[in-house]
Design a protein around this motif. Structure first.
Motif, PDB file in Angstrom:
ATOM      1  N   LYS A 137       0.126   1.272   0.799  1.00 12.73           N
ATOM      2  CA  LYS A 137       0.683   0.009   1.276  1.00 12.73           C
ATOM      3  C   LYS A 137       0.354  -1.113   0.318  1.00 12.73           C
ATOM      4  CE  LYS A 137       0.970   0.099   6.061  1.00 12.73           C
ATOM      5  NZ  LYS A 137       0.627  -0.245   7.412  1.00 12.73           N
ATOM      6  N   SER A 138       1.201  -2.100   0.290  1.00 12.28           N
ATOM      7  CA  SER A 138       0.967  -3.293  -0.509  1.00 12.28           C
ATOM      8  C   SER A 138      -0.359  -3.924  -0.117  1.00 12.28           C
ATOM      9  CB  SER A 138       2.100  -4.293  -0.270  1.00 12.28           C
ATOM     10  OG  SER A 138       1.744  -5.572  -0.743  1.00 12.28           O
ATOM     11  N   SER A 139      -1.067  -4.471  -1.090  1.00 12.07           N
ATOM     12  CA  SER A 139      -2.319  -5.173  -0.794  1.00 12.07           C
ATOM     13  C   SER A 139      -2.055  -6.445   0.004  1.00 12.07           C
ATOM     14  CB  SER A 139      -3.063  -5.493  -2.095  1.00 12.07           C
ATOM     15  OG  SER A 139      -2.258  -6.315  -2.916  1.00 12.07           O
ATOM     16  N   TYR A 140      -0.812  -6.888   0.039  1.00 10.98           N
ATOM     17  CA  TYR A 140      -0.442  -8.072   0.810  1.00 10.98           C
ATOM     18  C   TYR A 140      -0.097  -7.731   2.260  1.00 10.98           C
ATOM     19  CZ  TYR A 140      -0.262 -10.507  -3.624  1.00 10.98           C
ATOM     20  OH  TYR A 140      -0.592 -11.053  -4.831  1.00 10.98           O
ATOM     21  N   SER A 141      -0.074  -6.458   2.607  1.00 11.00           N
ATOM     22  CA  SER A 141       0.269  -6.041   3.958  1.00 11.00           C
ATOM     23  C   SER A 141      -0.849  -6.426   4.921  1.00 11.00           C
ATOM     24  CB  SER A 141       0.456  -4.522   4.033  1.00 11.00           C
ATOM     25  OG  SER A 141       1.553  -4.134   3.265  1.00 11.00           O
ATOM     26  N   GLY A 142      -0.454  -6.956   6.046  1.00  6.51           N
ATOM     27  CA  GLY A 142      -1.431  -7.283   7.080  1.00  6.51           C
ATOM     28  C   GLY A 142      -1.581  -6.111   8.031  1.00  6.51           C
ATOM     29  N   SER A 143      -2.472  -6.249   8.987  1.00  8.60           N
ATOM     30  CA  SER A 143      -2.696  -5.185   9.951  1.00  8.60           C
ATOM     31  C   SER A 143      -1.735  -5.269  11.131  1.00  8.60           C
ATOM     32  CB  SER A 143      -4.138  -5.240  10.452  1.00  8.60           C
ATOM     33  OG  SER A 143      -4.385  -6.502  11.057  1.00  8.60           O
ATOM     34  N   GLU A 144      -0.881  -6.308  11.172  1.00  6.40           N
ATOM     35  CA  GLU A 144       0.055  -6.485  12.276  1.00  6.40           C
ATOM     36  C   GLU A 144       1.238  -5.533  12.214  1.00  6.40           C
ATOM     37  OE1 GLU A 144      -0.183  -9.424  10.016  1.00  6.40           O
ATOM     38  OE2 GLU A 144      -2.176  -9.541  10.840  1.00  6.40           O
ATOM     39  N   GLY A 145       1.470  -4.888  11.097  1.00  4.74           N
ATOM     40  CA  GLY A 145       2.592  -3.957  10.972  1.00  4.74           C
ATOM     41  C   GLY A 145       3.917  -4.641  10.754  1.00  4.74           C
ATOM     42  N   GLY A 146       3.910  -5.760  10.077  1.00  5.49           N
ATOM     43  CA  GLY A 146       5.132  -6.509   9.821  1.00  5.49           C
ATOM     44  C   GLY A 146       6.007  -5.883   8.761  1.00  5.49           C
ATOM     45  N   ALA A 147       6.831  -6.686   8.149  1.00  5.43           N
ATOM     46  CA  ALA A 147       7.798  -6.223   7.155  1.00  5.43           C
ATOM     47  C   ALA A 147       7.100  -5.987   5.815  1.00  5.43           C
ATOM     48  CB  ALA A 147       8.920  -7.235   7.001  1.00  5.43           C
ATOM     49  N   CYS A 148       6.598  -4.794   5.606  1.00  8.69           N
ATOM     50  CA  CYS A 148       5.900  -4.442   4.375  1.00  8.69           C
ATOM     51  C   CYS A 148       6.499  -3.173   3.784  1.00  8.69           C
ATOM     52  CB  CYS A 148       4.415  -4.211   4.652  1.00  8.69           C
ATOM     53  SG  CYS A 148       3.582  -5.665   5.288  1.00  8.69           S
ATOM     54  N   ILE A 149       6.099  -2.890   2.571  1.00  6.45           N
ATOM     55  CA  ILE A 149       6.577  -1.675   1.922  1.00  6.45           C
ATOM     56  C   ILE A 149       5.409  -0.792   1.537  1.00  6.45           C
ATOM     57  CG2 ILE A 149       8.665  -2.767   1.041  1.00  6.45           C
ATOM     58  CD1 ILE A 149       7.261  -2.746  -1.745  1.00  6.45           C
ATOM     59  N   GLU A 150       5.727   0.474   1.319  1.00  7.62           N
ATOM     60  CA  GLU A 150       4.786   1.423   0.756  1.00  7.62           C
ATOM     61  C   GLU A 150       5.401   1.938  -0.542  1.00  7.62           C
ATOM     62  OE1 GLU A 150       2.413   3.517   4.342  1.00  7.62           O
ATOM     63  OE2 GLU A 150       4.467   4.193   4.052  1.00  7.62           O
ATOM     64  N   VAL A 151       4.537   2.293  -1.473  1.00  4.06           N
ATOM     65  CA  VAL A 151       4.969   2.757  -2.787  1.00  4.06           C
ATOM     66  C   VAL A 151       4.236   4.042  -3.121  1.00  4.06           C
ATOM     67  CG1 VAL A 151       5.001   2.161  -5.246  1.00  4.06           C
ATOM     68  CG2 VAL A 151       5.391   0.379  -3.545  1.00  4.06           C
ATOM     69  N   ALA A 152       4.924   4.942  -3.778  1.00  4.00           N
ATOM     70  CA  ALA A 152       4.314   6.156  -4.334  1.00  4.00           C
ATOM     71  C   ALA A 152       4.776   6.238  -5.787  1.00  4.00           C
ATOM     72  CB  ALA A 152       4.746   7.397  -3.558  1.00  4.00           C
ATOM     73  N   THR A 153       3.853   6.471  -6.684  1.00  7.98           N
ATOM     74  CA  THR A 153       4.206   6.492  -8.098  1.00  7.98           C
ATOM     75  C   THR A 153       4.028   7.876  -8.702  1.00  7.98           C
ATOM     76  OG1 THR A 153       1.984   5.829  -8.765  1.00  7.98           O
ATOM     77  CG2 THR A 153       3.578   4.062  -8.400  1.00  7.98           C
ATOM     78  N   GLU A 154       4.870   8.143  -9.648  1.00  5.97           N
ATOM     79  CA  GLU A 154       4.792   9.328 -10.495  1.00  5.97           C
ATOM     80  C   GLU A 154       5.009   8.822 -11.917  1.00  5.97           C
ATOM     81  OE1 GLU A 154       6.440  13.125  -8.492  1.00  5.97           O
ATOM     82  OE2 GLU A 154       7.985  11.596  -8.303  1.00  5.97           O
ATOM     83  N   PRO A 155       4.719   9.607 -12.930  1.00  4.34           N
ATOM     84  CA  PRO A 155       4.910   9.127 -14.304  1.00  4.34           C
ATOM     85  C   PRO A 155       6.344   8.670 -14.608  1.00  4.34           C
ATOM     86  CG  PRO A 155       3.570  11.102 -14.307  1.00  4.34           C
ATOM     87  CD  PRO A 155       4.083  10.927 -12.897  1.00  4.34           C
ATOM     88  N   THR A 156       7.335   9.307 -14.000  1.00  8.16           N
ATOM     89  CA  THR A 156       8.721   8.969 -14.335  1.00  8.16           C
ATOM     90  C   THR A 156       9.494   8.319 -13.198  1.00  8.16           C
ATOM     91  OG1 THR A 156       9.460  11.176 -13.706  1.00  8.16           O
ATOM     92  CG2 THR A 156       8.861  10.839 -16.034  1.00  8.16           C
TER      93      THR A 156
END
Length: 61
Positions: free
Chosen positions: A10-29
């Protein structure tokens, strides 16, 4: 995507309220982006090149 499961964070800006946030998963490409309200590994997500993600982050700052 590789043969292993993506590790979403989860974004470091995400709060614990479960609002409009994103999650990211990275790979080399690839960078995968999804709505943080889902915990379903098969949920839809957007995949972009790392260079596109870096440009997005630079513009968002």
């Amino acid at each position: 995507m590789s043969g292993t499961a993506l590790e979403w964070f989860k974004s470091s800006y995400s709060g614990s309220e479960g609002g409009a946030c994103i999650e990211v998963a990275t790979e080399p490409t690839a960078v995968h982006i999804r709505d943080s309200k889902t915990n379903d590994p098969g949920a839809p997500h957007v995949t972009v090149a790392p260079t596109a993600w870096a440009a997005f982050l630079a513009a968002a700052r």
